[in-house]
Scaffold this motif. Structure first.
Motif, PDB file in Angstrom:
ATOM      1  N   GLU A 342      44.690 -48.526  23.094  1.00 44.88           N
ATOM      2  CA  GLU A 342      44.543 -47.125  22.973  1.00 44.88           C
ATOM      3  C   GLU A 342      43.689 -46.535  22.079  1.00 44.88           C
ATOM      4  OE1 GLU A 342      45.820 -44.945  25.170  1.00 44.88           O
ATOM      5  OE2 GLU A 342      46.578 -46.478  26.555  1.00 44.88           O
ATOM      6  N   LYS A 343      43.500 -47.409  20.866  1.00 45.88           N
ATOM      7  CA  LYS A 343      42.669 -47.250  19.837  1.00 45.88           C
ATOM      8  C   LYS A 343      41.286 -47.564  19.909  1.00 45.88           C
ATOM      9  CE  LYS A 343      42.468 -47.359  14.708  1.00 45.88           C
ATOM     10  NZ  LYS A 343      42.097 -46.023  14.470  1.00 45.88           N
ATOM     11  N   TYR A 344      40.951 -48.819  20.529  1.00 47.56           N
ATOM     12  CA  TYR A 344      40.016 -49.404  20.461  1.00 47.56           C
ATOM     13  C   TYR A 344      39.243 -49.757  21.751  1.00 47.56           C
ATOM     14  CZ  TYR A 344      41.449 -50.854  15.892  1.00 47.56           C
ATOM     15  OH  TYR A 344      41.897 -50.956  14.209  1.00 47.56           O
ATOM     16  N   GLY A 345      39.967 -49.365  22.742  1.00 43.87           N
ATOM     17  CA  GLY A 345      39.100 -49.082  24.067  1.00 43.87           C
ATOM     18  C   GLY A 345      39.796 -50.006  25.223  1.00 43.87           C
ATOM     19  N   GLY A 347      40.267 -52.007  28.741  1.00 44.02           N
ATOM     20  CA  GLY A 347      39.307 -52.815  29.440  1.00 44.02           C
ATOM     21  C   GLY A 347      38.656 -54.023  28.832  1.00 44.02           C
ATOM     22  N   LYS A 348      38.865 -54.042  27.401  1.00 44.73           N
ATOM     23  CA  LYS A 348      38.011 -55.188  26.897  1.00 44.73           C
ATOM     24  C   LYS A 348      39.064 -55.915  25.892  1.00 44.73           C
ATOM     25  CE  LYS A 348      36.753 -52.290  22.586  1.00 44.73           C
ATOM     26  NZ  LYS A 348      35.672 -51.536  21.977  1.00 44.73           N
ATOM     27  N   ALA A 349      38.457 -56.957  25.686  1.00 45.59           N
ATOM     28  CA  ALA A 349      39.332 -58.072  24.877  1.00 45.59           C
ATOM     29  C   ALA A 349      39.239 -57.753  23.615  1.00 45.59           C
ATOM     30  CB  ALA A 349      38.858 -59.402  25.110  1.00 45.59           C
ATOM     31  N   LEU A 350      40.123 -57.799  22.745  1.00 48.47           N
ATOM     32  CA  LEU A 350      40.300 -57.246  21.436  1.00 48.47           C
ATOM     33  C   LEU A 350      40.343 -58.538  20.352  1.00 48.47           C
ATOM     34  CD1 LEU A 350      43.099 -54.582  21.691  1.00 48.47           C
ATOM     35  CD2 LEU A 350      40.513 -54.316  21.781  1.00 48.47           C
ATOM     36  N   THR A 351      39.919 -58.388  19.110  1.00 48.12           N
ATOM     37  CA  THR A 351      39.966 -58.800  18.042  1.00 48.12           C
ATOM     38  C   THR A 351      41.368 -59.163  17.306  1.00 48.12           C
ATOM     39  OG1 THR A 351      39.494 -57.487  16.219  1.00 48.12           O
ATOM     40  CG2 THR A 351      37.628 -58.253  17.382  1.00 48.12           C
TER      41      THR A 351
END
Length: 442
Positions: A342-345, A347-351
């Motif tokens: 919700e914060k970083y986007g 549909g994409k893998a997060l760190t």
């Protein structure tokens, strides 16, 4: 001739462009390491626990298509509950994909060993119901998340239930309460809380360490028989648990005066003992003793009925306490990823660092828990910079000879007792490790 070449080049570029446009975009994947102990003396607990963790990740992929389109990938690494092997697993798996989304170490000893590493590697460490009890304080423990409760929670809830039976905390004065514990960092965790309570309420705390793996306890229970404590708190796991119950029976100690930590209170610990364990009490993590909920139905529909369940789970561990706790652990990991998206986007893998933010900003309302299928199993969870536990609810269940039945209403640790202990021990840790606490007031 030059114009012909230019036209040919343009045509080729157009074809290549159309092919590129038609090519599917590679699906994003989020890697979750699974540290397990399917072997060794703790395996009776570790197997259904590991199965629950794995099965829930399979469910999210099968039912939901991952987290907002991001597929969850995972790999098990066997630790056999050995700290050195756990550290090896951590080092081998931490850099997979965009980085490990968080480690559930499944061991207090491994948690101690990797906590310093996590600060440097910027990887969250999720310890649901175990780990470093003072890591509730997020101002000091930025990367540790002892979600849903700690061993201080469990010890305090046990004492509250005992006091309720006795007619109040003041009635504990002059009594003896024994702690029979696995002689390891895991078993020693409740001691500071119990010592605080003993000093405040005037009961005598008897400490009986048991050498791992815990198959030899005759001398311990001889001491219990001699001292005759009013209650015994049992901090065991794996084969140490049924051994303790058998020795309690042999020494004539009543099982209804025993209170087990949640890792010593699942069906695998007592089912083969049957009536021998009747009356045996255990504290739960939230309401993980709930026999079924919507998430169990979903798992059967989307995973088991398609032949994709864990091999050992096919042997009827679905719905057992240990398996359900495994699912809780993975659900919290997944919801941390979802929150971070919700914060970083989406549909994409997060760190790992981004997922850490998700762990610190969980807000699982009752409505959301109902949607996830955990509405009957858990109460709302809300974490923050200062509070990395998010809600330490627990209940007491009792073995009736064939099944566990919840016997108490909801408990929480007494914050007037546990809160100062958390601050005291977190400050001590910060000083030892040269950590400057974060300002969580802003």
């Amino acid at each position: 001739m030059k114009r012909l070449n230019l036209k040919s080049a343009a045509a080729a570029m157009a074809v290549m462009g159309s092919l590129a446009a038609a090519a599917p975009v590679a699906a994003q994947e989020q890697f979750i390491p699974l540290l397990v102990y399917r072997t060794g003396s703790f395996a009776p607990l570790g197997i259904p626990w590991a199965d629950g963790k794995l099965d829930y990740l399979k469910l999210v992929n099968a039912r939901d298509g991952g987290v907002n389109g991001v597929k969850l990938t995972y790999e098990e690494c066997e630790t056999a509950y050995a700290t050195d092997r756990g550290v090896e697993c951590y080092e081998r798996l931490k850099g997979r994909g965009t980085g490990a989304a968080g480690f559930d170490t499944q061991s207090t000893g491994i948690t101690f060993a990797v906590s310093d590493k996590a600060i440097v590697d910027k990887i969250p460490v999720e310890t649901v119901g175990y780990g470093l009890s003072q890591s509730t304080d997020g101002s000091v423990f930025e990367w540790n998340f002892p979600l849903l409760g700690t061993y201080w929670t469990a010890a305090d809830v046990m004492l509250q239930d005992i006091a309720k039976k006795e007619g109040g905390m003041d009635k504990l004065k002059g009594k003896k309460i024994a702690l029979v514990y696995h002689d390891s960092p895991y078993g020693k965790e409740p001691i500071p809380l119990l010592q605080k309570r003993a000093a405040a309420h005037g009961f005598e705390l008897l400490l009986y360490p048991v050498t791992a793996p815990g198959v030899e306890q005759k001398s311990t229970w001889l001491q219990v028989r001699q001292q005759r404590p009013a209650y015994v708190l049992l901090w065991s796991a794996g084969i140490m648990t049924p051994t303790a119950i058998r020795e309690a029976q042999a020494s004539g100690y009543p099982r209804d005066k025993m209170y087990a930590i949640w890792w010593a209170g699942s069906e695998g610990d007592v089912k083969d003992l049957g009536q021998v364990a009747k009356g045996y009490n255990t504290v739960t993590i939230h309401n993980s003793a709930a026999p079924s909920s919507k998430v169990h139905d979903d798992l059967k529909k989307f995973v088991y009925d398609k032949g994709q369940g864990s091999d050992s789970t096919a042997k009827n561990t679905l719905g057992t306490i240990a398996h359900t706790r495994g699912m809780i652990i993975s659900m919290l990991q997944v919801e941390a990823i979802r929150t971070a998206q919700e914060k970083y986007g989406k549909g994409k893998a997060l760190t790992p660092e981004q997922v850490r933010w998700g762990f610190e900003n969980l807000n699982l309302t009752q409505e959301r828990l109902n949607e996830l299928g955990f509405g009957d199993i858990m109460r709302p969870v809300k974490t923050s910079c200062a509070d990395h536990t998010g809600g330490d609810w627990a209940r007491i269940a009792q073995w009736d000879g064939a099944k566990f039945e919840v016997k108490s209403d909801w408990y929480q640790a007494d914050k007037s007792v546990v809160g100062p202990l958390v601050k005291e021990m977190a400050a001590k840790y910060a000083k030892e490790k040269n950590i400057t606490p974060r300002n969580c007031a802003g």
